[in-house]
Design a protein around this motif. Structure first.
Motif, mmCIF file in Angstrom:
data_model
loop_
_atom_site.group_PDB
_atom_site.id
_atom_site.type_symbol
_atom_site.label_atom_id
_atom_site.label_comp_id
_atom_site.label_asym_id
_atom_site.label_seq_id
_atom_site.Cartn_x
_atom_site.Cartn_y
_atom_site.Cartn_z
ATOM 1 N N LYS A 57 -6.030 5.200 -13.963
ATOM 2 C CA LYS A 57 -6.163 6.492 -13.291
ATOM 3 C C LYS A 57 -7.544 7.094 -13.543
ATOM 4 O O LYS A 57 -8.175 7.641 -12.628
ATOM 5 N N ALA A 86 1.671 4.164 -4.721
ATOM 6 C CA ALA A 86 2.160 3.738 -6.028
ATOM 7 C C ALA A 86 3.329 2.799 -5.813
ATOM 8 O O ALA A 86 4.126 2.978 -4.881
ATOM 9 N N LEU A 135 1.856 8.163 -1.815
ATOM 10 C CA LEU A 135 1.805 9.475 -2.455
ATOM 11 C C LEU A 135 0.741 10.379 -1.862
ATOM 12 O O LEU A 135 0.860 11.601 -1.904
ATOM 13 N N VAL A 155 0.506 11.000 -11.273
ATOM 14 C CA VAL A 155 1.159 9.697 -11.194
ATOM 15 C C VAL A 155 1.540 9.202 -12.589
ATOM 16 O O VAL A 155 0.737 9.270 -13.528
ATOM 17 N N ASP A 156 2.781 8.712 -12.736
ATOM 18 C CA ASP A 156 3.216 8.068 -13.970
ATOM 19 C C ASP A 156 4.255 7.013 -13.624
ATOM 20 O O ASP A 156 4.489 6.728 -12.445
ATOM 21 N N ASN A 165 7.269 7.189 -13.632
ATOM 22 C CA ASN A 165 8.440 7.761 -12.946
ATOM 23 C C ASN A 165 8.143 8.129 -11.497
ATOM 24 O O ASN A 165 9.009 8.675 -10.822
ATOM 25 N N SER A 166 6.913 7.828 -11.039
ATOM 26 C CA SER A 166 6.560 8.171 -9.652
ATOM 27 C C SER A 166 7.338 7.333 -8.651
ATOM 28 O O SER A 166 7.510 7.731 -7.498
#
Length: 340
Positions: free
Chosen positions: A120, A139, A147, A164-165, A167-168
């Motif tokens: 990122k 993603a 996204l 964004v992680d 869990n996205s």
């Protein structure tokens, strides 16, 4: 004129209207003579009527026909066939879609602070290297989600990127093929520079990535594939933020092995005339990747799109011919009146 062509050849059908007008003119000339002969004798016609000779009438009619025909030709836009020349636009805009793997394996800490956070950070730096270009974000893990649509607003892109992680995307896994399909659909239809920057550390045998690459290539999309991790495979170690203790990522009682499928990524890049960059487990430097791989591709696309066949306009010549013929026709008519 073998090197000439007509840009709007459909105007040739206007020639039928010209032929019809000339035919009506000839008929009216002949009927006028016949009508006058019925009422006035030839001797009185010579004394009372000023008329052009038959030769002058034919010349005037011919010159008028040439003038009208030349006008039709001018409407057809005659041009030289020309040659390919580089016509550089004042600005060139490309579409760059970042496709980022957000599977749990991206939490591996072989790159500090981990693969995902490092990616990122580097993506944000990469965007700074692309002023004037539109960027978007997809993603993916076990499914893919767009996204951020393609946008020239890099501030908005960075805002989405920061959120964004892992869990996205709700489903675990690594489905590169689906991610490529989502990214390809996000590009506008038609010509243009379209580039996917794919960043992943996994392998994919379920979503048919090579078929997705072929479909992307058919749409003019090129892929720069950046592979993170080891092709031999390695366990994923995570750090507990509370205690600092390192543990291995487990699944069904077994450590999760992150294995990079470099061969598939290489084939994806080759299929789309792109580039494969095996970053491995070293520090990810997307800024250098952009300079060495992304920018050359964009520049190549700019040069290809700026190559245009330049044609020379030649409609002025038939217009000039029409003007000369019209003036000559008027002169012939005026000469007939002076002679009388």
């Amino acid at each position: 004129m073998p090197d000439w062509t007509n840009r709007d050849p459909g105007w040739i059908h206007l020639a039928w209207a010209v032929i019809a007008a000339l035919t009506v003119w000839i008929i009216l000339e002949l009927r006028g003579k016949d009508a006058l002969a019925r009422f006035v004798s030839p001797l009185m016609q010579a004394r009372l009527v000023v008329r052009a000779s038959a030769a002058r009438t034919v010349v005037r009619l011919s010159l008028t026909a040439v003038a009208l025909g030349a006008c039709v030709w001018a409407l057809m836009r005659p041009q030289t066939k020309g040659q390919d020349q580089a016509v550089m636009a004042s600005s060139f805009s490309a579409d760059v879609m970042v496709v980022l793997d957000v599977s749990k394996s991206m939490l591996a800490e072989d790159v500090k602070p981990n693969r995902l956070e490092r990616a990122k950070f580097e993506i944000a730096k990469m965007v700074k290297e692309l002023p004037g270009h539109r960027v978007g974000l997809v993603a993916f893990a076990g499914r893919a989600a767009a996204l951020c649509p393609l946008t020239p607003d890099h501030g908005f892109f960075n805002l989405v990127l920061r959120g964004v992680d892992v869990n996205s995307v709700s489903r675990g896994g690594t489905r590169i093929g689906e991610a490529l399909r989502v990214a390809t659909k996000a590009f506008p239809v038609g010509p243009g520079a379209k580039l996917v920057v794919l960043i992943t550390d996994g392998e994919d045998h379920e979503s048919y990535p090579l078929e997705a690459a072929k479909a992307a290539n058919a749409e003019g999309v090129r892929v720069v594939a950046v592979g993170l991790g080891s092709e031999a495979g390695s366990p994923i170690e995570l750090t507990d933020p509370a205690t600092g203790a390192k543990t291995k990522l487990m699944h069904d009682g077994q450590p999760v092995i992150s294995r990079l499928d470099g061969e598939t990524l290489r084939q994806l890049a080759t299929e789309t005339k792109g580039v494969y960059v095996p970053a491995g487990t070293s520090a990810l430097d997307l800024e250098s990747i952009v300079r060495q791989n992304v920018k050359p591709i964009l520049r190549e696309e700019a040069d290809r799109m700026s190559l245009r066949r330049v044609r020379g306009e030649r409609f002025v010549w038939p217009l000039a011919l029409a003007l000369v013929a019209l003036i000559a026709a008027l002169a012939v008519g005026a000469g007939a009146r002076r002679q009388a």
